[in-house]
Design a protein around this motif. Structure first.
Motif, PDB file in Angstrom:
ATOM      1  N   LEU A 122     -61.547 117.105  37.696  1.00 33.57           N
ATOM      2  CA  LEU A 122     -60.474 117.992  37.284  1.00 33.57           C
ATOM      3  C   LEU A 122     -59.988 118.825  38.462  1.00 33.57           C
ATOM      4  O   LEU A 122     -60.773 119.504  39.116  1.00 33.57           O
ATOM      5  N   ALA A 123     -58.681 118.765  38.719  1.00 31.70           N
ATOM      6  CA  ALA A 123     -58.053 119.579  39.763  1.00 31.70           C
ATOM      7  C   ALA A 123     -57.170 120.621  39.093  1.00 31.70           C
ATOM      8  O   ALA A 123     -56.418 120.307  38.164  1.00 31.70           O
ATOM      9  N   ILE A 124     -57.271 121.871  39.580  1.00 33.48           N
ATOM     10  CA  ILE A 124     -56.519 122.961  38.982  1.00 33.48           C
ATOM     11  C   ILE A 124     -55.749 123.715  40.059  1.00 33.48           C
ATOM     12  O   ILE A 124     -56.312 124.098  41.075  1.00 33.48           O
ATOM     13  N   GLN A 125     -54.464 123.903  39.809  1.00 36.01           N
ATOM     14  CA  GLN A 125     -53.611 124.758  40.617  1.00 36.01           C
ATOM     15  C   GLN A 125     -53.199 125.935  39.747  1.00 36.01           C
ATOM     16  O   GLN A 125     -53.079 125.797  38.522  1.00 36.01           O
ATOM     17  N   VAL A 126     -52.972 127.081  40.352  1.00 31.70           N
ATOM     18  CA  VAL A 126     -52.563 128.276  39.618  1.00 31.70           C
ATOM     19  C   VAL A 126     -51.303 128.837  40.276  1.00 31.70           C
ATOM     20  O   VAL A 126     -51.264 129.019  41.486  1.00 31.70           O
ATOM     21  N   SER A 127     -50.281 129.093  39.447  1.00 32.45           N
ATOM     22  CA  SER A 127     -49.023 129.634  39.948  1.00 32.45           C
ATOM     23  C   SER A 127     -48.331 130.393  38.831  1.00 32.45           C
ATOM     24  O   SER A 127     -48.438 130.012  37.664  1.00 32.45           O
ATOM     25  N   MET A 128     -47.634 131.469  39.171  1.00 30.92           N
ATOM     26  CA  MET A 128     -46.930 132.253  38.148  1.00 30.92           C
ATOM     27  C   MET A 128     -45.902 131.406  37.405  1.00 30.92           C
ATOM     28  O   MET A 128     -45.890 131.366  36.195  1.00 30.92           O
ATOM     29  N   GLN A 129     -45.007 130.749  38.151  1.00 35.33           N
ATOM     30  CA  GLN A 129     -43.956 129.928  37.564  1.00 35.33           C
ATOM     31  C   GLN A 129     -43.718 128.719  38.457  1.00 35.33           C
ATOM     32  O   GLN A 129     -43.792 128.829  39.668  1.00 35.33           O
ATOM     33  N   VAL A 130     -43.423 127.590  37.834  1.00 33.98           N
ATOM     34  CA  VAL A 130     -43.149 126.390  38.631  1.00 33.98           C
ATOM     35  C   VAL A 130     -41.918 125.627  38.150  1.00 33.98           C
ATOM     36  O   VAL A 130     -41.317 124.896  38.926  1.00 33.98           O
ATOM     37  N   LEU A 131     -41.552 125.771  36.905  1.00 29.69           N
ATOM     38  CA  LEU A 131     -40.498 124.923  36.360  1.00 29.69           C
ATOM     39  C   LEU A 131     -39.106 125.294  36.868  1.00 29.69           C
ATOM     40  O   LEU A 131     -38.274 124.418  37.081  1.00 29.69           O
ATOM     41  N   ASP A 132     -38.835 126.578  37.079  1.00 26.92           N
ATOM     42  CA  ASP A 132     -37.499 127.002  37.498  1.00 26.92           C
ATOM     43  C   ASP A 132     -37.344 127.162  39.006  1.00 26.92           C
ATOM     44  O   ASP A 132     -36.234 127.232  39.503  1.00 26.92           O
ATOM     45  N   ASN A 133     -38.442 127.223  39.734  1.00 26.68           N
ATOM     46  CA  ASN A 133     -38.372 127.404  41.179  1.00 26.68           C
ATOM     47  C   ASN A 133     -38.739 126.090  41.865  1.00 26.68           C
ATOM     48  O   ASN A 133     -39.906 125.707  41.904  1.00 26.68           O
ATOM     49  N   ILE A 134     -37.756 125.410  42.401  1.00 28.09           N
ATOM     50  CA  ILE A 134     -37.957 124.072  42.966  1.00 28.09           C
ATOM     51  C   ILE A 134     -38.927 124.073  44.147  1.00 28.09           C
ATOM     52  O   ILE A 134     -39.724 123.152  44.296  1.00 28.09           O
ATOM     53  N   ASP A 135     -38.889 125.111  44.994  1.00 27.33           N
ATOM     54  CA  ASP A 135     -39.791 125.171  46.146  1.00 27.33           C
ATOM     55  C   ASP A 135     -41.244 125.315  45.705  1.00 27.33           C
ATOM     56  O   ASP A 135     -42.131 124.630  46.221  1.00 27.33           O
ATOM     57  N   THR A 136     -41.486 126.183  44.741  1.00 22.71           N
ATOM     58  CA  THR A 136     -42.845 126.368  44.229  1.00 22.71           C
ATOM     59  C   THR A 136     -43.320 125.097  43.537  1.00 22.71           C
ATOM     60  O   THR A 136     -44.457 124.663  43.728  1.00 22.71           O
ATOM     61  N   ARG A 137     -42.448 124.500  42.767  1.00 20.89           N
ATOM     62  CA  ARG A 137     -42.794 123.259  42.063  1.00 20.89           C
ATOM     63  C   ARG A 137     -43.187 122.158  43.046  1.00 20.89           C
ATOM     64  O   ARG A 137     -44.188 121.478  42.866  1.00 20.89           O
ATOM     65  N   LYS A 138     -42.408 121.999  44.110  1.00 18.35           N
ATOM     66  CA  LYS A 138     -42.724 120.982  45.121  1.00 18.35           C
ATOM     67  C   LYS A 138     -44.059 121.263  45.796  1.00 18.35           C
ATOM     68  O   LYS A 138     -44.865 120.357  45.994  1.00 18.35           O
ATOM     69  N   ARG A 139     -44.299 122.519  46.160  1.00 16.55           N
ATOM     70  CA  ARG A 139     -45.540 122.885  46.841  1.00 16.55           C
ATOM     71  C   ARG A 139     -46.760 122.605  45.955  1.00 16.55           C
ATOM     72  O   ARG A 139     -47.736 122.010  46.400  1.00 16.55           O
ATOM     73  N   GLU A 140     -46.685 123.016  44.706  1.00 13.48           N
ATOM     74  CA  GLU A 140     -47.826 122.861  43.806  1.00 13.48           C
ATOM     75  C   GLU A 140     -48.071 121.396  43.437  1.00 13.48           C
ATOM     76  O   GLU A 140     -49.208 120.949  43.401  1.00 13.48           O
ATOM     77  N   THR A 141     -47.012 120.647  43.177  1.00 11.88           N
ATOM     78  CA  THR A 141     -47.195 119.238  42.811  1.00 11.88           C
ATOM     79  C   THR A 141     -47.574 118.384  44.014  1.00 11.88           C
ATOM     80  O   THR A 141     -48.329 117.422  43.870  1.00 11.88           O
ATOM     81  N   ARG A 142     -47.096 118.738  45.194  1.00 18.02           N
ATOM     82  CA  ARG A 142     -47.453 117.996  46.416  1.00 18.02           C
ATOM     83  C   ARG A 142     -48.964 118.039  46.653  1.00 18.02           C
ATOM     84  O   ARG A 142     -49.557 117.071  47.117  1.00 18.02           O
ATOM     85  N   ALA A 143     -49.598 119.151  46.307  1.00 17.08           N
ATOM     86  CA  ALA A 143     -51.048 119.264  46.470  1.00 17.08           C
ATOM     87  C   ALA A 143     -51.768 118.227  45.608  1.00 17.08           C
ATOM     88  O   ALA A 143     -52.741 117.611  46.051  1.00 17.08           O
ATOM     89  N   PHE A 144     -51.294 118.009  44.391  1.00 19.40           N
ATOM     90  CA  PHE A 144     -51.907 117.004  43.529  1.00 19.40           C
ATOM     91  C   PHE A 144     -51.694 115.591  44.075  1.00 19.40           C
ATOM     92  O   PHE A 144     -52.587 114.743  43.999  1.00 19.40           O
ATOM     93  N   VAL A 145     -50.530 115.338  44.627  1.00 18.62           N
ATOM     94  CA  VAL A 145     -50.247 114.026  45.219  1.00 18.62           C
ATOM     95  C   VAL A 145     -51.177 113.776  46.406  1.00 18.62           C
ATOM     96  O   VAL A 145     -51.746 112.691  46.540  1.00 18.62           O
ATOM     97  N   LYS A 146     -51.369 114.781  47.259  1.00 19.41           N
ATOM     98  CA  LYS A 146     -52.286 114.635  48.393  1.00 19.41           C
ATOM     99  C   LYS A 146     -53.719 114.424  47.919  1.00 19.41           C
ATOM    100  O   LYS A 146     -54.447 113.606  48.464  1.00 19.41           O
TER     101      LYS A 146
END
Length: 91
Positions: free
Chosen positions: A27-51
């Motif tokens: 199980l991998a867990i990322q924590v972020s206030m918001q990701v759906l409306d902020n494209i930069d945050t969304r890319k950063r957080e999802t890129r970590a899962f891809v890596k």
């Protein structure tokens, strides 16, 4: 750490910025206030899962947020976006 125990939760390094990794549950867990409306945050957080998927294929990926809920498909990886209150109440 209360849920999985301190000996079972790790910060995964290897050039991957995953907040928490629980090997027993794959199980991998990322924590972020918001990701759906902020494209930069969304890319950063999802890129970590891809890596992470390059090192640990098929890990369950959860992104804990303040209040957002969704399922994101990123390069074939399903990422569950879940609000913190729901994650805390989940058994």
């Amino acid at each position: 750490m209360r849920r999985y125990g301190t000996e079972n939760v790790y910060f995964f390094e290897n050039n991957v910025e995953i907040d928490f990794y629980v090997p027993l549950d794959n199980l991998a867990i990322q924590v972020s206030m918001q990701v759906l409306d902020n494209i930069d945050t969304r890319k950063r957080e999802t890129r970590a899962f891809v890596k992470l998927n390059n090192f640990i294929p098929n890990a369950k990926c959860i992104l804990i947020t303040n209040s957002e809920e969704a399922v994101i498909d990123c390069d074939g990886i399903n990422i569950e976006v879940i609000p913190i209150w729901k994650w805390l109440l989940d058994n």
